[in-house]
Design an enzyme around this catalytic site. Structure first.
Site, mmCIF file in Angstrom:
data_model
loop_
_atom_site.group_PDB
_atom_site.id
_atom_site.type_symbol
_atom_site.label_atom_id
_atom_site.label_comp_id
_atom_site.label_asym_id
_atom_site.label_seq_id
_atom_site.Cartn_x
_atom_site.Cartn_y
_atom_site.Cartn_z
ATOM 1 N N SER A 160 -7.373 3.901 9.614
ATOM 2 C CA SER A 160 -8.106 3.978 8.358
ATOM 3 C C SER A 160 -7.415 3.130 7.289
ATOM 4 C CB SER A 160 -8.189 5.446 7.924
ATOM 5 O OG SER A 160 -8.567 5.580 6.591
ATOM 6 N N HIS A 211 0.844 -1.195 0.000
ATOM 7 C CA HIS A 211 0.000 0.000 0.000
ATOM 8 C C HIS A 211 0.875 1.239 0.000
ATOM 9 C CE1 HIS A 211 -3.522 2.467 0.915
ATOM 10 N NE2 HIS A 211 -2.702 3.165 1.681
ATOM 11 N N ARG A 253 -14.303 13.258 8.699
ATOM 12 C CA ARG A 253 -13.034 13.893 9.096
ATOM 13 C C ARG A 253 -12.624 14.943 8.079
ATOM 14 N NH1 ARG A 253 -9.489 9.057 8.844
ATOM 15 N NH2 ARG A 253 -7.799 10.534 9.194
#
Ligand code: URA
Ligand code: CA
Length: 434
Positions: free
Chosen positions: A183, A82, A168
């Site tokens: 998250s 990622h 947010r």
């Protein structure tokens, strides 16, 4: 239990237990807890933080708020990679076939681009007929047969994160390390990864502008991995200029193919070899970094990584002749060379401005509904540390619509800083946290 008491407790800097977090997250997804209470809680977390156990609990609760993908039909250790997001980040296109060619299964789910950052799924769709929406069974079959598949996200993954992130975004609570870490990691967990390699970008084009905050985020995510039994390694890497030379969908596919041919830009090639070696280590394939890097260099040089990319394209319905004939990819009608207005050395290339220039040309989405042009974008001719003379080409813009050319050109010129003194190249990898 009452949401009020949980908000109060966090406001006073106390630790929330699992039941309290569960009440909050599940209640929010079920719409029993309203946005205003959730935003008060997020602001309390912003100021008071969360410890490793709280963060891990929050991560698991968000992961479990929707579908949890079970990758067990795929044999072997599934290592996911990622990136926290950058400009011209072409790594997944190279890494997926590269790591697969070394015998490690790559079952990758990727996203689309938004704003100045591109998305792997858009990039892959510039390959004629390439299908990014395989059924779950076909996805598993492809990985078992060919060692690799890259698809778009399907199903209802981490709805709690989707809702909370959107909240947010409008309540000035994005920049909280435990909230960002949970998250990102919740999505990796829901995606079914056994182990995770994280590319945490730092610099002017990254989410984390300075090394110190990038390191904190990396540590928080590695800690979550530890708490939840997923081996995680985080690489803190440079995003003070775009990665490689190409920014734009088809242009980045071309760049990936050149890299898989062993003829790619040095920074992109090196980063892929480093991250790929990290994936091989987590999969238990090699004992150290050097062994992994040697294997991957060999795969780039002997054509096996490129052959794996062709195999993956065919298996997903695409025309694999593109790996030999780049002219099969979408090409813009015209190009424009942006010239240096003074002589000296390139000392800075603001990645964000470069990403915005590509977006202005049509390569990126301004909002979720925008249509993108797969052919357009730009190629950097000069990178940090390079000498330039007035009139040299800094970048080539690829465009289809003349209307936005001037604006893109100005944005690009603004991205470059040229100074008399030579600026040394940035480090590519600052630190590895495991
Ligand atoms: N990226 C994410 O996925 N989540 C965040 O909170 C921030 C960046
Ligand atoms: Ca690139």
């Amino acid at each position: 239990m009452r949401a009020y008491d949980i908000i109060y407790k966090k406001r006073e800097g106390q630790k929330l237990n699992k039941e309290e977090l569960e009440f909050l997250i599940n209640g929010y997804v079920a719409e029993n807890i309203p946005d205003y209470q959730m935003s008060a809680w997020a602001m309390a977390v912003y100021f008071q933080g969360m410890d490793a156990e709280e963060t891990a609990n929050l991560t698991m609760l968000m992961a479990k708020s929707g579908d949890m993908i079970d990758l067990s039909p795929i044999k072997g250790t599934k290592v996911d990679k990622h990136s926290t997001g950058g400009v011209g980040d072409t790594t997944t296109l190279v890494l997926a076939p590269l790591v697969a060619s070394a015998g490690i299964p790559v079952a990758k789910m990727s996203g689309r681009g938004l704003g100045h950052t591109g998305g792997t799924i858009d990039k892959l769709e510039s390959i004629p007929k390439f299908n990014t929406s395989l059924s779950r069974d076909k996805f598993f079959d492809n990985v078992n047969q060919h060692g690799v598949a890259v698809v778009g996200q399907t199903g209802n993954l981490t709805p709690a994160d989707k809702k909370l992130y959107a909240l947010r975004d409008v309540t000035a609570t994005v920049e909280s390390i435990p909230l960002i870490a949970s998250s990102i990691m919740s999505k990796k967990l829901a995606g079914g990864a056994d182990a995770i390699v994280l590319d945490v970008k730092t610099g002017n084009g990254a989410f984390m502008k300075d090394l110190k905050s990038a390191k904190k985020l990396a540590e928080a995510m590695v800690e979550i991995g530890k708490e939840l039994g997923r081996d995680t390694a985080a690489y803190i890497t440079d995003m003070n200029q775009p990665l490689g030379n190409a920014v734009g969908n088809a242009l980045e596919v071309k760049e990936a193919i050149k890299t898989l041919q062993g003829k790619g830009p040095e920074d992109l090639t090196e980063l892929c070899i480093e991250l790929g070696s990290g994936m091989l280590q987590l999969a238990g394939k090699v004992k150290d970094t050097e062994e992994g890097k040697n294997i991957l260099r060999e795969k780039l040089n002997n054509g096996q990584a490129l052959a794996k990319f062709a195999e993956m394209i065919t298996a997903q319905g695409g025309n694999s002749e593109v790996v030999e004939d780049l002219s099969l990819l979408p090409t813009a009608d015209a190009t424009f060379e942006v010239k240096a207005e003074r002589s000296g050395y390139v000392s800075e290339i603001k990645a964000l401005d470069v990403g915005v220039a590509a977006m202005i040309l049509g390569a990126g989405r301004e909002n979720k509904e925008s249509k993108i042009d797969l052919a357009v974008g730009l190629e950097l001719n000069k990178k940090i540390g390079d000498q330039v003379s007035k009139g040299d080409t800094l970048a080539i813009l690829h465009y289809n619509n003349k209307k936005n050319l001037e604006e893109a050109k100005q944005k690009l010129l603004k991205a470059f800083t040229i100074t008399e003194a030579k600026k040394e190249k940035n480090k590519l990898i600052y630190e590895i946290i495991k």
